[in-house]
Structure formats: structure tokens, C-alpha cells
Write an enzyme that holds these catalytic residues in place. Structure first.
Site, PDB file in Angstrom:
ATOM      1  N   GLY A  66      -7.762  -2.367  11.513  1.00  0.00           N
ATOM      2  CA  GLY A  66      -9.199  -2.289  11.349  1.00  0.00           C
ATOM      3  C   GLY A  66      -9.616  -1.546  10.094  1.00  0.00           C
ATOM      4  O   GLY A  66     -10.636  -0.858  10.079  1.00  0.00           O
ATOM      5  N   SER A 121      -1.925  -4.713  10.320  1.00  0.00           N
ATOM      6  CA  SER A 121      -2.853  -4.372   9.247  1.00  0.00           C
ATOM      7  C   SER A 121      -2.810  -2.865   8.971  1.00  0.00           C
ATOM      8  O   SER A 121      -1.758  -2.334   8.648  1.00  0.00           O
ATOM      9  CB  SER A 121      -4.256  -4.864   9.601  1.00  0.00           C
ATOM     10  OG  SER A 121      -5.113  -4.792   8.493  1.00  0.00           O
TER      11      SER A 121
END
Length: 486
Positions: free
Chosen positions: A94, A175
Site C-alpha cells: 500500500g 509491494s
């Protein structure tokens, strides 16, 4: 709803039994004041009810969440296991600013492993990554990394009570979470608390310099107009703090080589060494490593409004590294070898920012004697944003956490799930099976189907229809990169 109590080092917790899996949600592992290192919460004697997710870490859209009590984790464990089970410890992504463990329901993976699945919350944005130690305001650097370490410590001490094997823990993340996994795996404090690591879509720059982090902190203090009294940041309302960070982020992209606001920082204390150097010197040669990415990582960032800062910084850094002539040669090469459905500019940036750095890390680990597997996710899930954008950033993650035959809802990201196509089910089942094999045995597949990455045979597994393995270092693009990098 059936409930079940388990003892922990802090006190008993109560979870809910859902079919063949017990879920313990919102288990507190630490607490923290703003810009202070996390500490264990006060122990309890009465059972703590852990049947609902805990508060999210404060983030855009959820700035009403309590700061001190956001550090919790979630556990899914199969009922009736006759042996200690391998553990998947997952760190969400995120952009270091959004997300939470509540977006990843581990029921399906736990049941099909069988395995114990753990997802965690850690502090986000300025609360987890703003480096204020040079201003005397922070008890510790890299607070989010310290949060993840505290969660890992809790798992190591307690997971056996939930049916997990503390000697068979896989660090995993996607991520921003993958960047944290790569950093976390190299830390002396984590040694002996995990056995293997999985990093999906780790950004090319996994670590930030202390000077750049200090530059960001100074810009945020200036934006808040408190440079003369930095201690005032401890009482700045969260909406004002996050708004200042957003303004700094918009302005910083074109001014610095990094172009990013947050991430793990090479601070010399919590993170004492560049993580890639630790992989390269063989310190982690006993850690099995799986590195994965999505074929069209950059599409999502190109189509954002405005396009993400990493687009400009990636092109600028390539021009600096190879000159304008080198950039034009690369772009011409990609245009000359383009697939029918491929954007050559996007493909070039995806290779530069995502795929090539992952391959470089695989080479370092292999050269140091470590076992490493490299993969790329080429399947387009029938779920937005992937249905319209292709196998872009997060496509693999959507399939990894699916409850076949359905994609799951992502409440924090406000993304709805939905039914999967037969192709989705086929690729997701293969991906989940590989993950569970890796968590259990340290190998995502038998060697004949997916050979490990070796310097003399750089195998790249493609998750698509069908699953197949290709050589990484062949073709005109690979040859030109090698020539320009020589």
C-alpha cells in the site's frame, strides 16, 4: 458461532471457529505512542475476545482510527492438525501509506495448506516512516520495521499455541510489504525467527538513504510551519499531518533521484546494512527465496491521475545512467519487439523499475549459494482494475488470497470481490499450490516443473495458461540491457 481460547504470553485470546479453520482477529501484539517505539501491551488475565479485526493503522480515508492500538495481527489455523504446521507471515502493501491485515482473509489458504496464516498491521505513512531521530523526536528509527519485528517476535513466542511451527516461518509480503520483507530478512534481530522469504512486486529501490529520509522530514516540518519547534508535530491533528505529507510527496518527485517519500531507511541502527549487500555476501544463503512480479506492473501507475511519480523518476534515472542516446535505443528496441497487446513504454519502465531489480537480487542470492526461484504473473484476472488494465501491480495478490471460486472483498481498499472465471481458478490454484508448497518445503514446485534460478540457467516461471518456464536472459531486450550495463 463456536469460540475457542488459546493462551499467549500476554494472556488468553478467544477466536471463532469457522468450519475447519479457527480465526483469531485483532490480536494485540504491541502498542505505541506517536513517534515512539512499540512496546508490549499490558498483560491481561481475562480472555481477550479476538473475533473481529482490530483498528486499522491511521491512513487516508481512515484517519479516525486510534493510533496507539492499531498494532494487531490476525491468525487463521486449521482445526485438528496432528503436527505443528508451517506458518505464512504476511506483510501487506500500500505504498507504505495504506492497507492493513484485514484485507487478507487467510481462511482458504489455512485450510488448503494446511498452514497457519498470519497477517499484521504496522504503522503507516508519517507515523511509521517519518524519520525524526535527527530532530530528537523519535525513540527509534524505522518505526514500521520495528513494528514488524515486534509482530515477528510475538509469532515466534506464541504461534506454537495456535498449531504453528515457530521453526518453519515464511516471511512474505507484496509491494511495500515485499520491500519490508527484503529489509526484515537481513536484520540480526530477525535471525532464527524465519526460514524462507517470499517477496511479490518489490519496488526497484528497496531502501532509502538516511539523508533522503531526513530531507523528507525537514520538508514535512516546513510544510507544517513548525521547523523552529519540531516537537509540535507530536500534537498535529492527523488530517493536517497526512495532508502535509501528501503535498510534500507531490513536490518531491521531480526534485530528487529517489522521488519517493517513505520506505525502509538505511539508518545504521535498526537497518545497519544495505539489504542487497547482505544477500550478496552469503549471510542469507540458508534462506530459500521466491521473488515474483506481474508482467505489466507499471500500467496501474501510468493510468493513475496524475501518473505516479515513479514514472518520471524511472525514465529520468535511465537517462542519467545511459544517456539520452541509451534511453532512445532502449525505447526503439522495445518498440521493435512489442507484443500485439503491449505498450512498449510501459514494458520498458516495468523492466527497469520492477523486473530487472528482482532478477538482480535473484542473481546475488544464487551467486552467494542461496536457493532462489523467480516468477512472473502474466494472467489477467476477471476483476477490476485488472480486467481493464491487464496483469498489472497486484494481479498475483488478488489470486493468491482468493477463496476459490471467488475473489475476496478488500474492505480497506474498498475493492469488491466476485466470481472467478475458469481461467482465474486454474491460474490461482496453481499459484496458491506453489505458495503452500514453498511454505511447507522451501520449494514452490518439483525441480522438473520449475527449476531454481541458477547463474548458468536463469529460469523464469510464468503463471499463465499454461504455466511454463522460460529463460530470462534471452532476446533482443536482454542483450541490449547487458550491453548498456556493461
Amino acid at each position: 458461532m463456536l469460540t475457542y481460547a488459546v493462551p499467549t504470553t500476554l494472556g488468553p485470546v478467544i477466536g471463532a471457529e469457522q468450519g475447519h479453520v479457527r480465526a483469531f482477529k485483532g490480536v494485540p501484539f504491541a502498542m505505541a505512542r506517536r513517534f515512539a517505539k512499540a512496546t508490549p501491551p499490558l498483560a491481561w488475565t481475562e480472555p481477550c475476545r479476538c473475533t473481529d479485526y482490530g483498528p486499522y493503522a491511521p491512513q487516508p480515508g481512515h484517519l479516525d482510527q486510534p493510533e496507539e492500538s492499531c498494532l494487531s495481527l490476525n491468525i487463521w489455523t486449521p482445526v485438528g492438525a496432528d503436527r505443528p504446521l508451517p506458518v505464512l507471515f504476511f506483510i501487506h502493501g500500500g505504498a507504505f501509506v495504506t492497507g492493513g491485515g484485514a484485507d487478507y482473509d487467510g481462511t482458504f489458504l489455512a485450510a488448503h495448506g494446511p498452514a497457519v496464516i498470519v497477517t499484521i498491521n504496522y504503522r503507516l505513512g508519517p507515523l511509521g516512516f517519518l524519520q525524526l531521530h535527527r530532530h530528537g523526536l523519535s525513540e527509534a528509527d524505522n518505526l514500521a520495521i520495528s513494528d514488524a519485528l515486534a509482530a515477528l517476535d510475538w509469532v515466534h513466542a506464541n504461534i506454537a499455541n495456535f498449531g504453528g511451527d515457530p521453526d518453519k516461518v515464511t516471511l512474505s509480503g507484496q509491494s511495500a510489504g515485499a520491500s519490508m520483507v527484503i529489509a526484515l530478512a537481513t536484520l540480526p534481530q530477525a535471525r532464527g525467527k524465519f526460514t524462507r522469504a517470499l517477496a511479490l512486486s518489490a519496488p526497484g529501490r528497496n531502501i532509502m538513504s538516511a539523508d533522503h529520509a531526513d530531507h523528507i522530514a525537514r520538508r514535512v516540518l516546513a510544510e507544517l510551519e513548525i521547523e523552529q519547534d519540531p516537537s509540535a508535530i507530536a500534537s498535529v491533528p492527523l488530517p493536517n499531518l497526512f495532508a502535509a505529507v501528501e503535498r510534500v510527496g507531490r513536490s518531491i518527485a521531480d526534485e530528487t533521484e529517489a522521488g519517493t517519500v517513505f520506505g525502509p531507511v538505511l539508518d545504521g541502527s535498526v537497518i545497519p546494512r544495505e539489504p542487497r549487500d547482505v544477500f550478496a555476501d552469503g549471510t542469507l544463503r540458508d534462506v530459500e527465496l521466491w521473488l515474483g512480479s506481474c508482467r505489466e506492473e507499471m500500467v496501474m501507475f501510468l493510468k493513475s491521475t496524475p501518473p505516479a511519480a515513479m514514472i518520471r523518476t524511472t525514465e529520468r534515472n535511465l537517462r542519467v545512467a545511459f544517456g539520452d542516446a541509451g534511453w532512445e535505443r532502449l525505447l526503439a528496441c522495445y518498440r521493435g519487439s512489442v507484443r500485439p497487446d503491449e505498450d512498449p513504454y510501459e514494458a520498458l519502465l516495468s523492466d527497469a523499475f520492477w523486473h530487472r531489480p528482482m532478477a538482480d537480487l535473484a542473481r546475488s542470492h544464487a551467486e552467494a549459494g542461496g536457493a532462489v526461484w523467480l516468477s512472473r504473473f502474466d494472467h489477467r484476472p476477471a476483476l477490476e482494475p485488472f480486467l481493464s488494465q491487464g496483469p498489472t501491480h497486484g494481479a498475483d495478490n488478488a489470486c493468491l488470497w482468493a477463496h476459490l471460486p471467488d475473489f475476496i472483498d478488500r474492505p480497506i481498499l474498498k475493492r469488491k470481490g466476485g466470481p472467478m472465471t475458469p481461467a482465474d481458478i486454474d491460474v490461482a490454484a496453481r499459484f496458491q499450490t506453489s505458495l503452500l508448497r514453498f511454505v511447507t518445503s522451501g520449494m514452490p514446485d518439483v525441480a522438473e516443473a520449475w527449476p531454481r534460478f541458477e547463474l548458468h540457467k536463469q529460469s523464469l516461471a510464468i503463471f499463465g495458461q499454461p504455466f511454463h518456464v522460460v529463460p530470462l536472459n534471452e532476446g533482443a531486450r536482454a542483450r541490449l540491457w547487458a550491453e548498456l550495463s556493461a
